[in-house]
Design a protein around this motif. Sequence first.
Motif, mmCIF file in Angstrom:
data_model
loop_
_atom_site.group_PDB
_atom_site.id
_atom_site.type_symbol
_atom_site.label_atom_id
_atom_site.label_comp_id
_atom_site.label_asym_id
_atom_site.label_seq_id
_atom_site.Cartn_x
_atom_site.Cartn_y
_atom_site.Cartn_z
ATOM 1 N N VAL A 32 1.754 -2.437 -3.083
ATOM 2 C CA VAL A 32 1.034 -2.232 -4.325
ATOM 3 C C VAL A 32 -0.414 -1.808 -4.217
ATOM 4 O O VAL A 32 -1.021 -3.485 -2.871
ATOM 5 C CB VAL A 32 2.205 -2.078 -5.285
ATOM 6 C CG1 VAL A 32 3.299 -2.258 -5.394
ATOM 7 C CG2 VAL A 32 1.970 -4.048 -5.486
ATOM 8 N N ASP A 33 -0.810 -0.815 -4.493
ATOM 9 C CA ASP A 33 -1.900 -1.395 -4.574
ATOM 10 C C ASP A 33 -3.601 -1.958 -6.052
ATOM 11 O O ASP A 33 -4.467 -2.196 -5.217
ATOM 12 C CB ASP A 33 -2.833 0.683 -4.172
ATOM 13 C CG ASP A 33 -2.910 0.944 -5.716
ATOM 14 O OD1 ASP A 33 -2.430 0.981 -6.447
ATOM 15 O OD2 ASP A 33 -3.209 2.321 -5.586
ATOM 16 N N GLU A 36 -1.070 -4.432 -11.573
ATOM 17 C CA GLU A 36 -0.069 -3.376 -12.733
ATOM 18 C C GLU A 36 1.242 -2.994 -11.779
ATOM 19 O O GLU A 36 1.779 -3.658 -12.478
ATOM 20 C CB GLU A 36 -0.979 -2.256 -13.138
ATOM 21 C CG GLU A 36 -1.661 -2.721 -14.482
ATOM 22 C CD GLU A 36 -2.648 -1.724 -15.187
ATOM 23 O OE1 GLU A 36 -1.867 -0.438 -14.972
ATOM 24 O OE2 GLU A 36 -3.473 -2.045 -15.906
ATOM 25 N N SER A 37 0.806 -2.476 -10.599
ATOM 26 C CA SER A 37 2.030 -2.032 -9.552
ATOM 27 C C SER A 37 2.449 -2.713 -9.289
ATOM 28 O O SER A 37 3.512 -3.181 -9.231
ATOM 29 C CB SER A 37 0.798 -1.759 -8.403
ATOM 30 O OG SER A 37 0.300 0.384 -9.135
ATOM 31 N N ALA A 40 4.565 -4.042 -11.944
ATOM 32 C CA ALA A 40 5.917 -3.511 -12.724
ATOM 33 C C ALA A 40 7.047 -3.790 -12.007
ATOM 34 O O ALA A 40 8.074 -3.382 -12.280
ATOM 35 C CB ALA A 40 5.220 -1.795 -12.700
ATOM 36 N N MET A 41 6.163 -3.836 -10.530
ATOM 37 C CA MET A 41 7.823 -4.058 -9.531
ATOM 38 C C MET A 41 7.744 -5.328 -9.907
ATOM 39 O O MET A 41 9.574 -5.348 -9.839
ATOM 40 C CB MET A 41 6.872 -3.426 -8.091
ATOM 41 C CG MET A 41 6.553 -2.925 -7.625
ATOM 42 S SD MET A 41 7.653 -1.708 -7.068
ATOM 43 C CE MET A 41 8.905 -2.823 -5.546
#
Length: 245
Positions: A32-33, A36-37, A40-41
């Motif tokens: 993920v970059d 926030e991503s 979420a994961m």
Amino acid sequence: MPYLCLIVGRDRAFAASLARDLPPFGFKPFFVDGGESASAMLRQWHFEAIVVDAEGLGTACRAILRTLQGSARVPLMLLTCAADEQEQIECLQCGATEVVAKPASARLIAAKLRRLVEIGLMSVSEPTELRVGPLVMDARHASATIDGMPLELTTHQFDLLFLLAARAGQFVRRETIASALRGPVKEIGRSADVHVYRIRRKLRELGIDSLRLDTVHGRGYCLSVKADNSTGEEAPAVRYPEWSL
């Protein structure tokens, strides 16, 4: 199966090299970059380790470390080109479990990650009481109730359900279950399928439909609270993450 590892960073070439080089050492990386991503994961899946690549994240790196440290109880490794000792110390204070200077080989990164994961598995301390929707579990008395009604469970069923409740909403792999319950993966996996089936049946017998206990066949399980249908909201389907570099 390998340990799942979440890589957070913006250097896709470096992440691709880890995706290629880490699997032979027992890790399956996902990319993920940003913070926030990653958060979420982590709300849905259970990873055994997180790697944050500082390059390209800039000043956001420390904020990401603080966020991930607060939302995940797993080893958090920071990879950085920074040679400044004070900067590395500050990253440790922000939540990094380990700081590794780049360049570093996949072999070294994997060796350090594996050691951190193993230490974490030995030292993790679960809470003594858990609440997931209508389910209340008390480890001190090995008791469980749903909406105040006793839920009769065998010792193995209680231990399995308590483990899933401690990670409610997250996919929990068979390897994690085997490590926590101290048994061979193949043996634990087969018996877990039976225990999950019987727990589901007991929930149905009590008329409980507000909990869902999902199986990702051959991989693991997830305990979650069903969405409130009165709002018209659908509960998300549990899916194994299919994307990686």
